[in-house]
Design a protein around this motif. Structure first.
Motif, PDB file in Angstrom:
ATOM      1  N   ASN A  88       0.940  -1.115  -0.026  1.00 50.01           N
ATOM      2  CA  ASN A  88       0.012  -0.065   0.011  1.00 50.01           C
ATOM      3  C   ASN A  88       0.865   1.269  -0.114  1.00 50.01           C
ATOM      4  N   HIS A 259      -3.087   0.060  -3.804  1.00 46.63           N
ATOM      5  CA  HIS A 259      -2.937  -1.143  -3.234  1.00 46.63           C
ATOM      6  C   HIS A 259      -2.927  -2.127  -4.507  1.00 46.63           C
ATOM      7  N   PRO A 401      -7.395  -0.988   2.101  1.00 48.78           N
ATOM      8  CA  PRO A 401      -8.210  -0.110   1.143  1.00 48.78           C
ATOM      9  C   PRO A 401      -9.811  -0.092   2.109  1.00 48.78           C
TER      10      PRO A 401
END
Length: 549
Positions: A88, A259, A401
């Motif tokens: 991420n 992501h 996320p």
């Protein structure tokens, strides 16, 4: 005669374009940096300095490409991309390349900061085997690394070589002939990504070179087409990482958290909720990927490899589903978390090389290939705690996320904090810094299983797999100190190391209004007592790799 290639301009034309704030060049800067005037001004200055240096060192008014790359900060999903786990990241800083094609196969690498990066050059064909195609890139890279292990005459250009040689390898016939032969380049590089800081300055250089080779040779590919290859290319320098840094550099966008998952590649986007920012804090300890540090990095990867092999052996009913470490997952295997803990418990807490060979007698050849990437760890391979870290971190990375889209900053920060706990080597106890114990003996695993099966909500929550730090242990006391200073500052929701560890930076997620106080605390409690230069700043996500055409 030089072949004209679309996208090249004379240096004088580039300078005119850059000085015209209404030009397409500045339109592109807006797409890269958004409304951040400071970053755009910095980018213009660096680009102009690169053009001026190119002219001084290579000659006046040559026809060149301008290519831009970036560093990255991985917020969560540490040490797992090469095991199939997600990352991420955000993109930060700049690296610029002014480059022209040559009519031969020589690559000349020069840097604006010539005192730190001496001029280097190489012949593409002389760096590759004569008369045959490389059969195994991994093996060849290891052999080449061993040949130059003590050669200090070549340093930063190894990352340029990694990209060029790998692309030529992909364009080599079985008889060793090049199809086509990659053209040489005159390169001028300039970047402000801190070196050996866990911010992927090395991968930025690999990717800026990849883009240059593709452009100069008119290859009908884009870096994104072969993203999983660029991690393999970087194996040339001796490490055995994945492709997530390269993917981040390719796909980065301003004000965006990516992501990224590999095998197969997928990319999602999210944003940091309003009211929060990132503060990057450099420990001033260089995270060099050399000597002992490289051995530690590669030995941890070996722990993952041996752990997965052992779990396949110990639980053959799941072996067909266990392609990568990320597959040791309740959802993937259709089991509860207690069973995952039992699988982890089956691993040795620690094993030396003799133990590994004894436990996996049918995999001797593969094991020896893994051994050659690093010196044997003096205290053995901590396979159990390393694998638990990786298994849990894969789950944590997938939760990011959802937390961001829900605006759940408490959960986002908790994920980062637990991840760093798995890397810790020290902690504060009653105001004193003491070593951490991230080991997982049988009784600790048994206690987690008991808690999960207790029916008590509190115990079951505490024993959830994603809440376990495991023990990857590549932090340093300095990094742990920075994290603890951050977490003691009002408004900070999470903080953890960045990159592969063993030095470099931490990143903190903090409420905007408290970011200045966080930096002040770092100055007062870390930099000033150690008489170190202050290297703490608010960072803004920027766009990724591109050619300025």
């Amino acid at each position: 005669m030089p072949v004209e290639i679309s996208g090249r301009r004379p240096v004088s034309s580039w300078m005119e374009l850059i000085k015209d704030t209404r030009s397409t060049f500045h339109d592109k800067l807006h797409r890269i940096y958004g409304d951040n005037d400071d970053l755009r001004i910095e980018a213009v200055d660096m680009c102009l300095r690169s053009l001026e240096a190119f002219t001084e060192r290579y000659g006046a008014d040559r026809s060149v490409f301008i290519i831009r790359s970036t560093g990255r900060v991985n917020l969560l999903g540490m040490h797992i991309d090469h095991r199939g786990g997600s990352v991420n990241p955000i993109n930060i800083k700049h690296m610029w390349l002014v480059v022209e094609p040559r009519d031969d196969e020589m690559v000349l690498a020069k840097n604006v900061e010539s005192n730190d990066f001496p001029d280097e050059q190489f012949s593409i064909s002389r760096c590759l085997p004569a008369g045959k195609k490389i059969e195994n890139w991994d093996t060849w890279c290891h052999e080449e690394y061993e040949k130059r292990r003590n050669d200090t005459s070549v340093s930063w250009s190894n990352y340029i070589r990694a990209a060029v040689l790998y692309l030529q390898h992909l364009n080599t016939k079985d008889d060793g002939s090049f199809n086509p032969a990659i053209r040489g380049m005159n390169m001028m590089v300039y970047g402000n990504i801190p070196r050996a800081a866990g911010l992927s300055s090395s991968s930025a250089l690999v990717m800026i070179t990849v883009e240059a080779v593709i452009r100069i040779n008119s290859f009908d590919i884009k870096p994104a087409d072969l993203v999983e290859h660029w991690g393999f290319a970087e194996w040339y320098v001796g490490t055995r990482g994945g492709c997530s840094d390269h993917a981040a550099i390719i796909y980065g966008r301003h004000h965006t958290i990516l992501h990224i998952t590999a095998f197969p590649l997928s990319v999602e986007e999210a944003s940091l909720p309003a009211g929060y920012c990132f503060v990057l804090v450099n420990s001033n300890v260089m995270a060099k990927k050399q000597a002992g540090a490289r051995d530690i990095f590669n030995s941890r990867v070996a722990g993952y490899i041996f752990g997965l092999m052992l779990i396949r052996k110990n639980f053959p009913q799941y072996a067909h589903k266990l392609e990568r470490l990320r597959d040791i997952n309740p959802e993937r295997l259709g089991v509860d978390e207690s069973q995952i803990y039992r699988m982890v418990k089956s691993l040795p807490a620690c094993a030396d090389r003799t133990d590994v060979l004894r436990l996996l007698p049918t995999d001797e050849q593969k094991i020896h290939r893994v051994f050659r990437s690093h010196a044997e760890p003096a205290e053995g391979y901590p396979i159990r705690q390393v694998c638990l870290y990786g298994i849990a971190e894969c789950i944590r990375a997938e939760m990011v996320p959802q937390a961001l889209r829900a605006g759940d900053m408490k959960r986002f920060g908790e994920l980062i904090n637990i991840s760093h706990d798995g890397d810790r080597v020290t902690k504060l106890v009653d105001g004193r810094r003491v070593p951490t114990d991230n080991s997982y003996p049988d009784e600790r695993i048994d206690a987690l299983i008991s808690d999960l099966e207790s029916g008590d909500a509190g115990r079951m929550t505490r024993a959830e797999l994603w809440r376990q730090g495991g023990g990857y242990n590549v932090s340093l006391e300095e990094l742990d100190t920075l994290v603890d200073i951050a977490l003691a500052t009002e408004g900070v929701v999470g903080a953890g190391l960045v990159g592969a560890g063993m030095g470099g930076c931490i990143v903190a997620v903090v409420e905007n209004e408290h970011a200045p106080r966080l930096i002040e605390n770092m100055v007062e409690q870390y930099y000033q007592p150690r008489n170190l230069p202050v290297r703490a700043e608010i960072i803004t996500p920027v766009g990724g790799l591109c050619t300025m055409d």
